[in-house]
Design an enzyme around this catalytic site. Structure first.
Site, mmCIF file in Angstrom:
data_model
loop_
_atom_site.group_PDB
_atom_site.id
_atom_site.type_symbol
_atom_site.label_atom_id
_atom_site.label_comp_id
_atom_site.label_asym_id
_atom_site.label_seq_id
_atom_site.Cartn_x
_atom_site.Cartn_y
_atom_site.Cartn_z
ATOM 1 N N TYR A 165 -11.291 0.698 1.701
ATOM 2 C CA TYR A 165 -9.851 0.888 1.430
ATOM 3 C C TYR A 165 -9.683 2.146 0.521
ATOM 4 C CZ TYR A 165 -4.769 0.251 0.503
ATOM 5 O OH TYR A 165 -3.417 0.290 0.109
ATOM 6 N N LYS A 169 -8.395 5.981 1.522
ATOM 7 C CA LYS A 169 -7.096 6.423 1.136
ATOM 8 C C LYS A 169 -7.403 7.562 0.394
ATOM 9 C CE LYS A 169 -3.930 3.435 2.764
ATOM 10 N NZ LYS A 169 -2.619 3.698 3.348
HETATM 11 N N1 LIG Z 1 1.304 -3.589 -0.610
HETATM 12 C C1 LIG Z 1 0.417 -3.052 -1.483
HETATM 13 O O1 LIG Z 1 0.628 -3.564 -2.882
HETATM 14 C C2 LIG Z 1 0.200 -1.540 -1.425
HETATM 15 C C3 LIG Z 1 0.084 -0.795 -2.530
HETATM 16 C C4 LIG Z 1 -0.491 0.384 -2.209
HETATM 17 C C5 LIG Z 1 -0.310 0.951 -0.941
HETATM 18 N N2 LIG Z 1 0.031 0.495 0.021
HETATM 19 C C6 LIG Z 1 0.218 0.882 1.471
HETATM 20 O O2 LIG Z 1 1.426 0.599 1.958
HETATM 21 C C7 LIG Z 1 1.232 0.778 3.490
HETATM 22 C C8 LIG Z 1 1.866 -0.441 3.782
HETATM 23 O O3 LIG Z 1 1.453 -1.757 3.370
HETATM 24 P P1 LIG Z 1 1.978 -3.380 3.282
HETATM 25 O O4 LIG Z 1 1.492 -3.680 1.804
HETATM 26 O O5 LIG Z 1 3.191 -3.163 3.799
HETATM 27 O O6 LIG Z 1 0.791 -3.685 4.414
HETATM 28 P P2 LIG Z 1 1.017 -4.892 5.544
HETATM 29 O O7 LIG Z 1 2.094 -5.863 5.042
HETATM 30 O O8 LIG Z 1 -0.393 -5.481 5.733
HETATM 31 O O9 LIG Z 1 1.567 -4.099 6.824
HETATM 32 C C9 LIG Z 1 0.705 -3.074 7.323
HETATM 33 C C10 LIG Z 1 1.254 -2.577 8.532
HETATM 34 O O10 LIG Z 1 0.369 -1.826 9.254
HETATM 35 C C11 LIG Z 1 0.334 -2.314 10.567
HETATM 36 N N3 LIG Z 1 -1.070 -2.062 11.080
HETATM 37 C C12 LIG Z 1 -2.474 -2.554 10.714
HETATM 38 N N4 LIG Z 1 -3.451 -2.107 11.394
HETATM 39 C C13 LIG Z 1 -2.744 -1.197 12.724
HETATM 40 C C14 LIG Z 1 -3.190 -0.495 13.443
HETATM 41 N N5 LIG Z 1 -4.545 -0.715 13.854
HETATM 42 N N6 LIG Z 1 -2.309 0.145 14.406
HETATM 43 C C15 LIG Z 1 -1.032 -0.118 14.031
HETATM 44 N N7 LIG Z 1 -0.654 -0.643 13.028
HETATM 45 C C16 LIG Z 1 -1.360 -1.332 12.196
HETATM 46 C C17 LIG Z 1 0.461 -3.782 10.686
HETATM 47 O O11 LIG Z 1 0.740 -4.019 11.809
HETATM 48 P P3 LIG Z 1 0.607 -5.905 12.192
HETATM 49 O O12 LIG Z 1 2.261 -6.270 11.686
HETATM 50 O O13 LIG Z 1 0.554 -5.792 13.654
HETATM 51 O O14 LIG Z 1 -0.265 -6.364 11.569
HETATM 52 C C18 LIG Z 1 1.663 -3.551 9.558
HETATM 53 O O15 LIG Z 1 2.893 -3.354 10.240
HETATM 54 C C19 LIG Z 1 -0.186 0.819 3.726
HETATM 55 O O16 LIG Z 1 -0.533 1.977 3.832
HETATM 56 C C20 LIG Z 1 -0.933 0.401 2.389
HETATM 57 O O17 LIG Z 1 -2.018 0.841 2.098
HETATM 58 C C21 LIG Z 1 0.280 -0.947 -0.139
#
Ligand SMILES: NC(=O)c1ccc[n+]([C@@H]2O[C@H](COP(=O)([O-])OP(=O)(O)OC[C@H]3O[C@@H](n4cnc5c(N)ncnc54)[C@H](OP(=O)(O)O)[C@@H]3O)[C@@H](O)[C@H]2O)c1
Length: 242
Positions: A165, A169
């Site tokens: 990860y 990133k």
């Molecule tokens: N949450 C945090 O604390 C945090 C912190 C820093 C950065 N981020 C970043 O913010 C973004 C969103 O994170 P989140 O926390 O909302 O994550 P999440 O709830 O796990 O959602 C991830 C999304 O990405 C989609 N996805 C995963 N693999 C995919 C693929 N192969 N093709 C197309 N779509 C795919 C998932 O689809 P499905 O619904 O089909 O699984 C879901 O819609 C990410 O880039 C993450 O790295 C998050």
């Protein structure tokens, strides 16, 4: 009259991506909900439509570059351009671990979705972004990608052992800077957003921030004025070091 903007958010089926879609809709934008499962993307479109937002679903599977090309073809035929691309889809791959222990397959899966998928989607959408007046590209990144933060033994970031990860990133950050350079003369601004630790499937449900708070960081970068920064990583509190 200001023309309504068209935004594509990848990974908008849940979490921060769904919130970015909702907040974009609240701005009066037309929202293209990207999801690897079209049915689930359509369910989000229904939620948005219930709030009066114009929205449509497209299938964008990060590991299938043809899906991005097909989505671009559909957006081209339907709207003729794309004003904002939010590359949000990402994973923390199963088995992610410290450098000494992480399986190569886990690294491969991380880079496949988080980097190659992001670049393939961006390449497919670039002709449409160039057709918009002053497009914005926002790549979701994280404080865990910051060499300075992870390299500081006193930082909590140095204790998070998700090599696939963090490293993928960090690659997203480089792609962000390089694309910002490439597009500097076009008026297209390319920035990376750190939403902070948000309560989602990925972030853990006890995380301190809401998906809405995380989404707001990305939406701010999607609405930057013409004279704003490009090729930078920003969190709620401001610019983060690479
Ligand atoms: N949450 C945090 O604390 C945090 C912190 C820093 C950065 N981020 C970043 O913010 C973004 C969103 O994170 P989140 O926390 O909302 O994550 P999440 O709830 O796990 O959602 C991830 C999304 O990405 C989609 N996805 C995963 N693999 C995919 C693929 N192969 N093709 C197309 N779509 C795919 C998932 O689809 P499905 O619904 O089909 O699984 C879901 O819609 C990410 O880039 C993450 O790295 C998050």
């Amino acid at each position: 009259m200001t023309q309504q903007k068209i935004v594509l958010v990848t990974g908008a089926t849940k979490g921060i991506g769904r919130e970015i879609a909702r907040q974009s809709g609240a701005l009066g934008w037309t929202v293209v909900v990207g999801g690897r499962d079209l049915g689930r993307a359509e369910a989000v479109v229904k939620e948005l439509a219930a709030d009066g937002v114009e929205a449509a679903a497209v299938r964008v599977e990060a590991t299938d570059e043809r899906s991005a090309q097909e989505a671009a073809g559909w957006i081209e035929r339907t709207y003729g351009r794309l004003d904002v691309l939010v590359n949000n889809a990402a994973i923390i791959a199963d088995g992610d671990a410290a450098v000494s222990a992480v399986p190569v397959e886990t690294l491969r899966a991380s880079f496949e979705t988080n980097v190659l998928g992001l670049v393939a989607t961006t390449q497919a959408m670039l002709p449409l972004l160039r057709k918009a007046g002053a497009a914005r590209i926002v790549n979701l990144s994280t404080e865990l990608s910051s060499l300075e933060r992870v390299g500081d033994p006193g930082s909590p970031m140095s204790t998070v052992l998700t090599t696939g990860y963090n490293a993928s990133k960090a690659a997203v950050n480089m792609v962000t800077v390089m694309l910002a350079n490439e597009l500097r003369a076009t008026g297209i601004l390319v920035n990376a957003a750190d939403p902070g630790n948000c309560a989602t499937d990925m972030g853990g449900w006890d995380a301190p921030r809401t998906p809405a708070e995380g989404a707001a960081v990305a939406v701010r970068l999607a609405t930057l004025p013409a004279d704003a920064h490009t090729g930078e990583l920003h969190a709620e509190e401001g610019r983060l070091p690479w």
